[in-house]
Design a protein around this motif. Sequence first.
Motif, PDB file in Angstrom:
ATOM      1  N   GLU A  53      -2.367  -3.730   3.711  1.00 14.93           N
ATOM      2  CA  GLU A  53      -3.696  -3.564   4.301  1.00 14.93           C
ATOM      3  C   GLU A  53      -4.802  -3.955   3.333  1.00 14.93           C
ATOM      4  O   GLU A  53      -5.980  -3.918   3.682  1.00 14.93           O
ATOM      5  N   GLY A  54      -4.440  -4.279   2.091  1.00 15.83           N
ATOM      6  CA  GLY A  54      -5.424  -4.682   1.094  1.00 15.83           C
ATOM      7  C   GLY A  54      -5.955  -3.561   0.231  1.00 15.83           C
ATOM      8  O   GLY A  54      -6.825  -3.783  -0.611  1.00 15.83           O
ATOM      9  N   ALA A  55      -5.438  -2.355   0.414  1.00 13.30           N
ATOM     10  CA  ALA A  55      -5.887  -1.218  -0.395  1.00 13.30           C
ATOM     11  C   ALA A  55      -5.217  -1.258  -1.770  1.00 13.30           C
ATOM     12  O   ALA A  55      -4.009  -1.471  -1.878  1.00 13.30           O
ATOM     13  N   THR A  56      -6.002  -1.058  -2.805  1.00 18.18           N
ATOM     14  CA  THR A  56      -5.461  -1.042  -4.160  1.00 18.18           C
ATOM     15  C   THR A  56      -4.621   0.213  -4.360  1.00 18.18           C
ATOM     16  O   THR A  56      -5.060   1.317  -4.061  1.00 18.18           O
ATOM     17  N   VAL A  57      -3.394   0.029  -4.879  1.00 21.67           N
ATOM     18  CA  VAL A  57      -2.518   1.173  -5.140  1.00 21.67           C
ATOM     19  C   VAL A  57      -2.286   1.390  -6.632  1.00 21.67           C
ATOM     20  O   VAL A  57      -1.859   2.464  -7.035  1.00 21.67           O
TER      21      VAL A  57
END
Length: 68
Positions: free
Chosen positions: A25-29
């Motif tokens: 989803e493009g969220a930084t982890v």
Amino acid sequence: MSITMTAGELVAELRGRQWVVRDVEGATVGWISPAGEYWSLSLLSGGAGAGRFFTARGALEALASGRM
């Protein structure tokens, strides 16, 4: 042009000397950063990944497989 590598559902993009890891989803982890002769993994959810990694790819694959 960006330099990327993938493992499972994660994508890492090289930014300077570290890899920024994002989910589908493009969220930084997290981030994979050089630490002397090893690579370290820092997670956005807090803390660091378990172990030292000889390659950035090894750190990304460990995170993607849930071996953290």
